[in-house]
Design a protein around this motif. Structure first.
Motif, mmCIF file in Angstrom:
data_model
loop_
_atom_site.group_PDB
_atom_site.id
_atom_site.type_symbol
_atom_site.label_atom_id
_atom_site.label_comp_id
_atom_site.label_asym_id
_atom_site.label_seq_id
_atom_site.Cartn_x
_atom_site.Cartn_y
_atom_site.Cartn_z
ATOM 1 N N TYR A 118 39.506 35.994 44.362
ATOM 2 C CA TYR A 118 39.335 35.159 42.798
ATOM 3 C C TYR A 118 40.348 34.885 42.082
ATOM 4 C CZ TYR A 118 35.813 38.205 44.846
ATOM 5 O OH TYR A 118 34.658 38.598 45.376
ATOM 6 N N ALA A 121 37.300 34.863 35.947
ATOM 7 C CA ALA A 121 35.867 35.653 35.538
ATOM 8 C C ALA A 121 35.955 35.495 34.783
ATOM 9 C CB ALA A 121 37.422 37.025 34.944
ATOM 10 N N TYR A 147 44.210 35.857 36.389
ATOM 11 C CA TYR A 147 43.260 35.368 36.570
ATOM 12 C C TYR A 147 42.774 34.439 35.046
ATOM 13 C CZ TYR A 147 41.301 38.914 39.801
ATOM 14 O OH TYR A 147 40.830 39.666 41.103
ATOM 15 N N ARG A 180 34.042 37.694 38.501
ATOM 16 C CA ARG A 180 34.978 37.301 39.200
ATOM 17 C C ARG A 180 34.452 36.081 40.480
ATOM 18 N NH1 ARG A 180 38.046 41.109 41.450
ATOM 19 N NH2 ARG A 180 35.951 42.153 41.803
#
Length: 375
Positions: A118, A121, A147, A180
């Motif tokens: 991931y 987000a 992120y 995510r």
């Protein structure tokens, strides 16, 4: 990889439900991003039933308006089908640890070393939740800078505290929803507001309630600056009308100020804002003009577009109070946000984003644009 496909539909009647079900039945769709306005006839109970029947992970929110193909709509919804499966979590208690899809985590180091792909987000927060800022802070404490975050505050401007976040369990409120995705993204964050007074120390505050500046009631200090530096006089009656043109800006070292939108005066002279103002911080009173705000939107879109590819999806979260301030000039801002290709998004009550380098923030009066690759 197939790029994200999005459809615009009305939220009245059966069209919204039918469109959700059509995307849910598509085997190429791994996730559903829903940005909607609660139009006339929008029935939460019926929406909840449809959401609970979906087999595809769903996330998103209700907003004052949605953005589609360069236009803002107050009576429709955007349903976007993702080609990658999102990991979606609903956070209903800012004191509880956020999980990574497995065991809860409480330390940022655990998040940084977590074994997943991931990279982006999506974050949607109930704009009227007392813990909205804490949801965002806890998210950053859990996941850190690993992120790119993009999203905004959900809710309506009519004072209705209805549930405003889409989940597979139905619409929820007083919460945050995080999705995510395994997709790279670039982001642009700009506001275009400039200083007219300050800095002033926040000497007393309680979350989103600003009590005193430099030891004086916040309203008195604010009104004095407006009277001295502009051709306007602020009163408790016209406060909202004046304040939408003159927000606060929290000072940040080597970075743009974090804008905070005051919207209401309490009887004791405190000011209520969308977004927390921590004690000990310093703020300025800001002003803008259509040229500076539209130029900022253009810069945000340009920054996001630098990392865009043919498979990138452009997603915009622009503060509804910018639209209120710009009025008829808001069409120019929409054109700036859409000039390099089609975009989807919403007019939000606060924006959630980082710049890809630093701290996650809950902004006000800011234009946020993301180019998310391969959705």
């Amino acid at each position: 990889m197939v790029a994200m496909e999005a459809a615009y539909c009305r939220t009245t009647g059966s069209e919204f439900h039918a469109t959700l079900q059509e995307f849910d039945a598509d085997p190429t769709v791994e996730g559903l991003l829903v940005l909607a306005t609660p139009g006339e006839g929008f029935t939460p109970a019926a929406v909840d039933e449809t959401l609970r029947e979906l087999s595809t992970p769903v996330f998103g929110g209700l907003f004052p308006k949605v953005i589609h193909e360069g236009e803002a709509h107050a009576d429709g919804a955007i349903i976007a089908g993702l080609a990658v499966r999102p990991a979606v979590e609903t956070i209903t208690d800012a004191d509880e640890p956020i999980s990574t899809g497995g065991d809860p985590i409480t330390d940022a180091d655990d998040a940084i070393t977590s074994d997943d792909d991931y990279e982006t987000a999506f974050v949607f927060v109930d704009a009227y939740a007392d813990d909205g800022d804490r949801f965002v802070q806890q998210l950053f404490n859990a996941y850190g800078v690993e992120y790119t975050y993009i999203g905004g505050g959900a809710g309506t401007l009519d004072g209705d505290t209805r549930h405003c976040l889409f989940t597979n369990e139905g619409l929820v409120g007083d919460a945050a929803v995080v999705a995510r995705v395994a997709a790279e993204s670039t982001i642009g964050v700009e506001h275009g507001w400039t200083d007219i007074g300050g800095p002033f120390e926040i000497t007393a505050a309680d979350g989103r309630r600003l009590e005193t500046l430099d030891g004086r009631p916040a309203y008195d200090r604010y009104a004095a600056i407006i009277d001295a530096e502009t051709d306007r006089t602020v009163t408790k009656t016209n406060f909202f009308e004046v304040a939408k043109s003159h927000p606060f800006g929290i000072s940040r070292l080597d970075a743009e100020r974090i804008v905070r939108d005051p919207f209401e005066v309490d009887d004791d002279g405190s000011l209520r804002c969308f977004g927390a103002l921590p004690e000990g911080e310093f703020v300025h009173v800001l002003q803008g003009d259509p040229e500076s705000l539209v130029a900022a939107a253009d810069r945000a879109h340009a920054a996001a577009s630098e990392g865009a590819t043919a498979d990138s999806a452009l997603v915009t979260f622009d503060c509804v109070s910018r639209a209120q301030y710009l009025d008829t000039a808001f069409d120019r801002e929409l054109a700036a946000l859409s000039q390099r290709g089609s975009t989807i998004g919403a007019l939000t009550i606060g924006e959630v984003a980082n710049d890809g380098r630093g701290h996650l923030e809950y902004y006000n009066k800011t234009a946020v644009v993301g180019a998310v690759d391969g959705l």
